[in-house]
Design an enzyme around this catalytic site. Structure first.
Site, short mmCIF file in Angstrom:
data_model
loop_
_atom_site.label_atom_id
_atom_site.label_comp_id
_atom_site.label_asym_id
_atom_site.label_seq_id
_atom_site.Cartn_x
_atom_site.Cartn_y
_atom_site.Cartn_z
N LYS A 52 0.84 -1.21 0.00
CA LYS A 52 0.00 0.00 0.00
C LYS A 52 0.88 1.26 0.00
O LYS A 52 0.57 2.23 -0.70
CB LYS A 52 -0.96 -0.02 1.20
N GLN A 96 -4.92 -2.00 9.47
CA GLN A 96 -4.73 -3.29 8.81
C GLN A 96 -5.26 -4.42 9.69
O GLN A 96 -4.96 -4.48 10.88
CB GLN A 96 -3.23 -3.50 8.50
N ASP A 119 -11.12 2.16 3.53
CA ASP A 119 -11.35 0.72 3.33
C ASP A 119 -12.82 0.44 3.02
O ASP A 119 -13.15 -0.65 2.55
CB ASP A 119 -10.99 -0.06 4.62
N1 GUN Z 1 -6.54 -7.33 5.73
C1 GUN Z 1 -6.74 -8.03 4.59
N2 GUN Z 1 -7.30 -7.24 3.65
C2 GUN Z 1 -7.48 -6.03 4.22
C3 GUN Z 1 -8.00 -4.80 3.74
O1 GUN Z 1 -8.46 -4.66 2.61
N3 GUN Z 1 -8.00 -3.77 4.62
C4 GUN Z 1 -7.54 -3.90 5.88
N4 GUN Z 1 -7.59 -2.84 6.70
N5 GUN Z 1 -7.04 -5.03 6.36
C5 GUN Z 1 -7.01 -6.09 5.53
#
Ligand code: GUN
Length: 291
Positions: A52, A96, A119
């Site tokens: 990211k 996350q 998200d």
């Molecule tokens: N863990 C796995 N996929 C995601 C996601 O898209 N966002 C977040 N915050 N955690 C994750």
């Protein structure tokens, strides 16, 4: 049969975002700023967050990574979230997942201000998505819609069968596909662990979205000739021939299913790369809304 190239599409979308951000910056504006909270040292989460951050660099965004040890309390984590909610220099942020077991993920998700929830996991954004209002769409369903759009795959009046009813993929992609929109306007069937006739339903599908997390679940005898198959599965299966010791396996028996399809996404390189793109799109949207 066309193999949908998610990696290339994702790069193209990030290039488009980067061009828009460069124009913003040239006009004297601040670039979008995404913050990520990472708790603990889970290998998968480390990789996702670092991808990211790299995507932010590609798009010309500012990014901040806030790391905490896994003994952080729920209260301390929520205090950090409130700090970001109130920081005008941060347009959007993510926490996350997964979080350590002593922290309630739902409580944490609901502590994020909906206007910064890039998200799209907050119930306000999930609710807006389900009734077709502008919102931060969650990453995987939004990435799937972008692929259907960019490949010009017909959806109106088509029967879409979604395999899996998770809150982050199955339910929201069903909501988006049924929406009166383009792409959209599908007749949608959602199958799950209590559905007795999954094979018969899949055989009626013009579009199958497989999001169960069961490697190779969708076999060639379940797919109508000419169908579009979107594979969201990303299960790590042991593979001693790989340096990492594993490979990613989709929910679709790709080798046997692909020849029957009009379009199909591979794993890896299909839906996966699109998810980060959706996060970048949401962050750019958050920046534009902050004016
Ligand atoms: N863990 C796995 N996929 C995601 C996601 O898209 N966002 C977040 N915050 N955690 C994750």
């Amino acid at each position: 049969m066309t193999i949908i190239d998610g990696k290339h599409t994702a790069e193209k979308i990030k290039d488009e975002i980067a061009a828009e951000v460069a124009a913003m910056v040239a006009a004297g504006e601040r670039p979008p700023h995404l913050a990520a909270i990472l708790v603990g040292h889970d290998g998968g989460s480390e990789t996702y967050v670092s991808n990211k951050v790299t995507a932010c660099e590609h798009c010309g965004f500012q990014s901040s990574l806030l790391r905490f040890d896994d003994d952080i309390t729920e209260q301390q984590l929520i205090a950090e979230i409130e700090r970001l909610n109130n920081d005008p220099g941060v347009d959007g942020f993510i926490v996350q997942l997964p979080l350590p077991r002593h922290i309630d993920e739902q409580k944490v998700t609901e502590a994020i201000a909906p206007g910064k929830d890039v998200d799209g996991f907050h119930p306000v954004n999930v609710g807006k998505l389900s009734i077709g209002l502008p919102c931060f769409k969650s990453a995987t369903p939004s990435g799937i819609i972008d692929l259907l759009d960019r490949y010009g795959i017909p959806t109106a009046g088509k029967h879409a069968v979604v395999l899996g009813r998770s809150n982050i993929v199955g339910k929201p992609i069903a909501s988006l596909l049924v929406q009166k929109a383009q792409p959209g306007n599908c007749t949608v069937t959602v199958c799950h662990s209590a559905t007795p006739n999954i094979k018969e339903l899949c055989l009626q599908a013009d579009i199958i979205v497989a999001a169960l997390g069961q490697p190779g679940f969708v076999t060639a005898d379940m797919v109508k000739p000419g169908a579009t198959v979107i594979d969201v599965g990303t299960t790590r299966v042991p593979d001693s021939s790989r340096k990492s010791g594993y490979r990613l396996s989709g929910d679709v028996d790709f080798d046997n299913v692909a020849p029957k399809c009009s379009f199909i996404t591979p794993v890896p390189g299909g839906v996966g790369p699109m998810t980060i793109c959706s996060l970048m799109k949401n962050t750019l949207l958050a920046r534009k809304r902050s004016h």
